[in-house]
Write an enzyme that holds these catalytic residues in place. Structure first.
Site, short mmCIF file in Angstrom:
data_model
loop_
_atom_site.label_atom_id
_atom_site.label_comp_id
_atom_site.label_asym_id
_atom_site.label_seq_id
_atom_site.Cartn_x
_atom_site.Cartn_y
_atom_site.Cartn_z
N SER A 1 41.30 43.71 35.39
CA SER A 1 41.19 44.46 36.64
C SER A 1 42.47 45.24 36.90
CB SER A 1 40.93 43.52 37.81
OG SER A 1 41.02 44.22 39.03
N HIS B 1 37.95 46.85 34.45
CA HIS B 1 37.35 46.66 35.78
C HIS B 1 38.12 47.49 36.80
CE1 HIS B 1 34.72 44.39 38.46
NE2 HIS B 1 35.74 44.31 39.32
N ASP C 1 38.31 48.43 40.70
CA ASP C 1 37.91 48.05 42.06
C ASP C 1 38.09 49.22 43.02
OD1 ASP C 1 37.24 45.18 41.89
OD2 ASP C 1 39.32 44.96 41.26
N MET D 1 37.68 50.24 46.84
CA MET D 1 37.56 49.67 48.19
C MET D 1 37.82 50.76 49.22
SD MET D 1 39.63 46.09 47.70
CE MET D 1 39.71 45.25 46.12
N HIS E 1 33.48 48.61 40.22
CA HIS E 1 33.00 47.69 41.25
C HIS E 1 33.22 48.34 42.61
CE1 HIS E 1 33.56 43.46 43.27
NE2 HIS E 1 32.51 44.10 43.73
N MET F 1 33.23 48.29 46.33
CA MET F 1 33.25 47.49 47.55
C MET F 1 33.36 48.47 48.71
SD MET F 1 35.65 44.31 46.30
CE MET F 1 36.37 45.14 44.87
N MET G 1 30.86 37.04 43.12
CA MET G 1 32.24 36.87 43.57
C MET G 1 32.56 35.39 43.64
SD MET G 1 33.36 39.95 43.92
CE MET G 1 34.97 39.44 44.53
N GLY H 1 37.68 41.82 48.42
CA GLY H 1 38.60 42.63 49.20
C GLY H 1 40.05 42.59 48.76
N PHE H 2 40.50 41.48 48.19
CA PHE H 2 41.90 41.37 47.81
C PHE H 2 42.02 40.58 46.50
CE2 PHE H 2 42.19 42.10 52.35
CZ PHE H 2 43.24 42.99 52.44
N GLY H 3 42.93 41.01 45.64
CA GLY H 3 43.22 40.28 44.44
C GLY H 3 44.15 39.12 44.71
N GLY H 4 44.30 38.23 43.73
CA GLY H 4 45.25 37.14 43.84
C GLY H 4 44.78 35.94 44.63
N ASP I 1 34.01 37.34 39.30
CA ASP I 1 35.18 38.11 39.73
C ASP I 1 35.90 37.34 40.82
OD1 ASP I 1 37.03 39.96 40.55
OD2 ASP I 1 35.60 41.50 41.10
N GLY I 2 37.15 36.95 40.52
CA GLY I 2 37.97 36.31 41.53
C GLY I 2 38.61 35.03 41.05
N GLY I 3 39.92 35.04 40.89
CA GLY I 3 40.64 33.84 40.52
C GLY I 3 40.40 33.38 39.09
N GLY J 1 42.56 39.70 36.73
CA GLY J 1 43.60 40.61 37.19
C GLY J 1 44.99 40.11 36.88
#
Length: 226
Positions: free
Chosen positions: A11, A35, A37, A39, A68, A70, A139, A144-147, A177-179, A199
């Site tokens: 990402s 990827h 993102d 937003m 992606h 959003m 998800m 909305g936010f990475g990390g 997607d996520g973590g 990411g």
């Protein structure tokens, strides 16, 4: 459980935007997808990049773009990303009143069509739509936010989707997607995911390309034991 070979999609949300083209090239020999993102600070409380950046970046790499969205009103904007050369364009079920119609538009424009399900959205009512899609993005954080920290219980959605895909003999990628890190990708793969957005696990590594390869190997090992 029959799962296709894993896809790893770095990402760019975690990349250094001051040297974005170089960051993309750093994973070009290892990544399956890139990827992207998008937003809009409306559908999610964050603002990232839009169509002009994607159009410009498309000329800097040969990696297939996994876009992606959003955003609110994806029917207005999504076909533009397909026209810009995106391989796969994913939009959120929560933002679209007729996902199947938009999927048809994306496919007509030459892209794969993806449907995204956010953290708090039950998946059951969307499973019957999967024959119209190429990718289901689940998800494993709040969009909305990475990390953010990976939420293990959201893998129940992955398991339900994998059962539905296998029962219906559908050709649909199940993406998470996520973590996603070296510690969580195996859990997601064992649950039935076959595409993984990563990411900080990639762009926080000293060697991003090698990080991609290690993530893919962990996913493969989780499913095959090899």
């Amino acid at each position: 459980m029959t799962v296709p070979p894993p896809i790893v999609a770095p990402s760019i949300l975690a990349a250094d935007f001051a040297r974005l083209a170089d960051e993309v090239r750093a994973v070009e020999d290892a990544a399956d997808w890139l990827h992207v993102d998008v937003m809009d600070n409306h559908f999610v409380p964050n603002l990232t990049i839009g169509l002009p950046v994607v159009q410009s970046l498309r000329g800097a790499t040969t990696i297939p773009f996994d876009v992606h969205l959003m955003i609110e009103d994806p029917r207005r904007w999504a076909p533009g990303y397909a026209d810009a050369g995106a391989y796969n364009v994913t939009f959120h079920a929560e933002a679209c009143d007729d996902p199947v119609a938009l999927a048809k538009d994306l496919r007509s424009a030459g892209a794969k069509a993806g449907l995204a399900i956010d953290r708090d959205t039950p998946i059951e009512s969307y499973l019957e739509l999967l024959p119209s899609f190429d990718t289901l993005l689940i998800m494993t954080i709040k969009a909305g936010f990475g990390g953010q920290r990976f939420i293990p219980h959201l893998l129940d959605k992955v398991r339900a989707a994998r059962r539905h895909v296998e029962t219906g003999h559908l050709d649909v990628r199940i993406e998470v997607d996520g973590g996603i890190t070296a510690d969580t990708i195996a859990q997601a793969a064992e649950a039935g995911a076959d595409a993984f957005v990563a990411g900080t696990a990639v762009y926080g590594a000293d060697d991003p390309a090698e990080a991609v390869r290690k993530l893919r190997a962990r996913a493969e090992h989780a499913v095959t034991g090899a």
